[in-house]
Design a protein around this motif. Structure first.
Motif, PDB file in Angstrom:
ATOM      1  N   GLU A  84       0.832  -1.207   0.000  1.00 22.90           N
ATOM      2  CA  GLU A  84       0.000   0.000   0.000  1.00 22.90           C
ATOM      3  C   GLU A  84       0.871   1.263   0.000  1.00 22.90           C
ATOM      4  N   ARG A  85       1.915   1.284   0.820  1.00 28.70           N
ATOM      5  CA  ARG A  85       2.840   2.430   0.845  1.00 28.70           C
ATOM      6  C   ARG A  85       3.510   2.624  -0.514  1.00 28.70           C
ATOM      7  N   ARG A  88       0.980   4.044  -3.032  1.00 32.28           N
ATOM      8  CA  ARG A  88       0.749   5.480  -2.790  1.00 32.28           C
ATOM      9  C   ARG A  88       1.922   6.310  -3.281  1.00 32.28           C
ATOM     10  N   ARG A  92       1.536   9.064  -6.159  1.00 27.71           N
ATOM     11  CA  ARG A  92       1.718  10.461  -5.744  1.00 27.71           C
ATOM     12  C   ARG A  92       3.070  11.037  -6.171  1.00 27.71           C
ATOM     13  N   ALA A 133      -5.906   4.129  -4.367  1.00 34.66           N
ATOM     14  CA  ALA A 133      -5.018   4.989  -3.568  1.00 34.66           C
ATOM     15  C   ALA A 133      -5.656   6.371  -3.384  1.00 34.66           C
ATOM     16  N   TRP A 134      -6.307   6.888  -4.425  1.00 37.55           N
ATOM     17  CA  TRP A 134      -6.984   8.184  -4.290  1.00 37.55           C
ATOM     18  C   TRP A 134      -8.121   8.100  -3.269  1.00 37.55           C
ATOM     19  N   HIS A 137      -6.872   8.224   0.154  1.00 38.30           N
ATOM     20  CA  HIS A 137      -6.342   9.538   0.532  1.00 38.30           C
ATOM     21  C   HIS A 137      -7.424  10.618   0.587  1.00 38.30           C
TER      22      HIS A 137
END
Length: 161
Positions: A84-85, A88, A92, A133-134, A137
């Motif tokens: 997941e990190r 992202r 990003r 991911a969006w 966030h």
């Protein structure tokens, strides 16, 4: 220069070696970091350019977010968090896929998910993961000026006055 080539340049500027020769069994890509050796990103040679760009971006995301993590010694929860990190970071930082960019492309006439992925030079599968991911966030809606970008399903709505 296409997106994959730009990502290759970024990797090389970081001292990362890219190997597209090694066939990976069940993986599309893998970052290998061994102390005393340059980092190596393996990208499956079976992937097309948009797929390769997404994989390379995510492996660079692992490079930027890992701190000596050993995926082989980690449990499933640790691996999921690391994935997941990395996703992202890929969305990003590496690809700079900010929702404002998506709004601009839709405003410029992009009308399908396939066309959006094509214009971004990534696969539809990676774009679908970027959407997740969006959502993590921003939530389900990103608002800018008089636009609302909905992530599920991906759509843009203009507010009428």
């Amino acid at each position: 220069m296409n997106l994959y080539e730009k990502l290759e340049d970024l990797a090389y500027s970081e001292g990362i070696v890219i190997d597209r020769r090694r066939k990976l069994e069940a993986l599309s890509g893998m970052l290998v970091m061994i102390e005393g050796c340059p980092p190596i990103v393996h990208v499956s040679p079976a992937l097309n350019l948009p797929e390769s760009a997404g994989v390379l971006a995510e492996e660079l995301g692992h490079y930027y977010t890992s701190s000596g993590d050993n995926g082989f010694a980690a449990n499933k929860q640790q691996v999921d968090r690391a994935e997941e990190r990395a996703l992202r970071a890929a969305v990003r930082d590496v690809l700079q896929l900010h929702p404002d960019r998506i709004i601009a492309l839709i405003e410029a006439g992009v009308s399908t998910f396939h066309e959006l992925a094509d214009r971004l030079e990534i696969s539809e599968a990676f774009l679908a993961r970027a959407r997740l991911a969006w959502i993590a966030h921003y939530g389900l809606v990103y608002k800018r000026n008089d636009y609302s970008l909905y992530f599920d399903p991906l759509s843009l709505h203009k507010q009428h006055e």
